[in-house]
Design a protein around this motif. Sequence first.
Motif, PDB file in Angstrom:
ATOM      1  N   THR A 115      -3.381   6.197  -6.353  1.00 48.73           N
ATOM      2  CA  THR A 115      -2.087   6.598  -5.815  1.00 48.73           C
ATOM      3  C   THR A 115      -2.219   6.768  -4.305  1.00 48.73           C
ATOM      4  O   THR A 115      -3.251   6.452  -3.715  1.00 48.73           O
ATOM      5  CB  THR A 115      -1.608   7.913  -6.465  1.00 48.73           C
ATOM      6  OG1 THR A 115      -2.614   8.919  -6.271  1.00 48.73           O
ATOM      7  CG2 THR A 115      -1.361   7.737  -7.945  1.00 48.73           C
ATOM      8  N   THR A 116      -1.185   7.293  -3.687  1.00 48.35           N
ATOM      9  CA  THR A 116      -1.184   7.463  -2.237  1.00 48.35           C
ATOM     10  C   THR A 116      -1.636   8.877  -1.877  1.00 48.35           C
ATOM     11  O   THR A 116      -1.641   9.781  -2.708  1.00 48.35           O
ATOM     12  CB  THR A 116       0.213   7.209  -1.660  1.00 48.35           C
ATOM     13  OG1 THR A 116       1.098   8.245  -2.106  1.00 48.35           O
ATOM     14  CG2 THR A 116       0.759   5.872  -2.129  1.00 48.35           C
ATOM     15  N   ASP A 117      -2.002   9.044  -0.617  1.00 49.64           N
ATOM     16  CA  ASP A 117      -2.328  10.374  -0.098  1.00 49.64           C
ATOM     17  C   ASP A 117      -1.091  11.085   0.426  1.00 49.64           C
ATOM     18  O   ASP A 117      -1.055  12.314   0.480  1.00 49.64           O
ATOM     19  CB  ASP A 117      -3.364  10.260   1.025  1.00 49.64           C
ATOM     20  CG  ASP A 117      -4.755   9.932   0.503  1.00 49.64           C
ATOM     21  OD1 ASP A 117      -5.139  10.499  -0.533  1.00 49.64           O
ATOM     22  OD2 ASP A 117      -5.442   9.104   1.119  1.00 49.64           O
ATOM     23  N   GLY A 163      -6.678   9.090  -4.315  1.00 50.81           N
ATOM     24  CA  GLY A 163      -5.397   9.446  -3.726  1.00 50.81           C
ATOM     25  C   GLY A 163      -5.015  10.878  -4.071  1.00 50.81           C
ATOM     26  O   GLY A 163      -5.219  11.342  -5.201  1.00 50.81           O
ATOM     27  N   GLU A 211       2.515   0.879  -0.824  1.00 53.39           N
ATOM     28  CA  GLU A 211       2.919   2.165  -0.247  1.00 53.39           C
ATOM     29  C   GLU A 211       3.729   1.976   1.031  1.00 53.39           C
ATOM     30  O   GLU A 211       4.802   2.575   1.191  1.00 53.39           O
ATOM     31  CB  GLU A 211       1.679   3.010   0.050  1.00 53.39           C
ATOM     32  CG  GLU A 211       1.982   4.301   0.791  1.00 53.39           C
ATOM     33  CD  GLU A 211       0.726   5.006   1.284  1.00 53.39           C
ATOM     34  OE1 GLU A 211       0.857   6.074   1.917  1.00 53.39           O
ATOM     35  OE2 GLU A 211      -0.380   4.485   1.059  1.00 53.39           O
ATOM     36  N   ASN A 236       4.630   6.468  -6.572  1.00 53.07           N
ATOM     37  CA  ASN A 236       3.666   7.282  -7.316  1.00 53.07           C
ATOM     38  C   ASN A 236       4.215   7.706  -8.676  1.00 53.07           C
ATOM     39  O   ASN A 236       3.473   7.752  -9.657  1.00 53.07           O
ATOM     40  CB  ASN A 236       3.273   8.515  -6.503  1.00 53.07           C
ATOM     41  CG  ASN A 236       2.470   8.167  -5.265  1.00 53.07           C
ATOM     42  OD1 ASN A 236       1.589   7.319  -5.308  1.00 53.07           O
ATOM     43  ND2 ASN A 236       2.779   8.791  -4.149  1.00 53.07           N
TER      44      ASN A 236
END
Length: 296
Positions: free
Chosen positions: A83-85, A120, A248, A93
């Motif tokens: 996933t993203t930060d 992430g 993203e 997400n």
Amino acid sequence: MAGTKEIRNKIKSVQSTRKITKAMEMVAASKMKKAQDRMRQTRPYVSRIWQIAGHLSKANPEYKHPFIVKRDTVKNVGLIIITTDKGLCGGLNTNALRVALTRMREWQGEGKGVIVTAIGTKGLGFMQRLGANVASHAVQIGDRPQIDRLVGPVKIQLDAYRDGKIDQLFILTTRFVNTMKQEPMAIQALPLVFAQTPAGNVIDTVISEGQSWDYIYEPDAKAVLDGLLTRYIEALIYQAVVENMASEQSARMVAMKAASDNAADIINELTLVLNKTRQAAITKELAEIVGGAAAV
């Protein structure tokens, strides 16, 4: 009805928000181009190493690598979720985590245990709130992922597969289709399955079940297969990460553009309300003046 001062303050607040979302949209558009370039550069390499690994899986060497051997029973499953930060990227997400949750419930319903590696911050936070068995994680990997930051957490899953603690390993990432479309995708990493390409497209011309392959190994089959298949898994993880990063930035650019457009619509509506309020105040003052003059 709110006074003109309150409406002006609301307009200024929305204008400030629009400036922020517009700036974030431009930053995401700039990063998106670089992320897409990195993603396109990795695809040919992963595709080629996938073909070589597939050919080796159809060969008959004197050594069978554990990554190729299919287990008779599956008791535990490893899941690497990417996933993203950062947030503000639409439902990127949410869609990926929904797929992960569905898969985990299916496995648990079949009596299988699930060991998770989260890449992430968003995925890690979700899995911790869910109470999942998080064996390793990697967060804050930046806009340019480095393979050495990913190898450590992934190695824990690979060692668990070698030791028999897990019998399958899946990678869940978001595949970049185009700027407007990104779709979550689950890839079976171990044991190696060559019925599909890493991007999910079914092929039948490169590796077929009826083909047989023969190689001369130097220095020996064990050294070659250990190095090649480990490199293949690392490349697959890296490609999944850069695919997710390209998705993203695209999702963030689209989300920020939608936010900017909505802010512009709100500003227009508030401006119209402000003009109506001012006109009503002016009309009221004129009526009072006329009424006062008539009384005199």
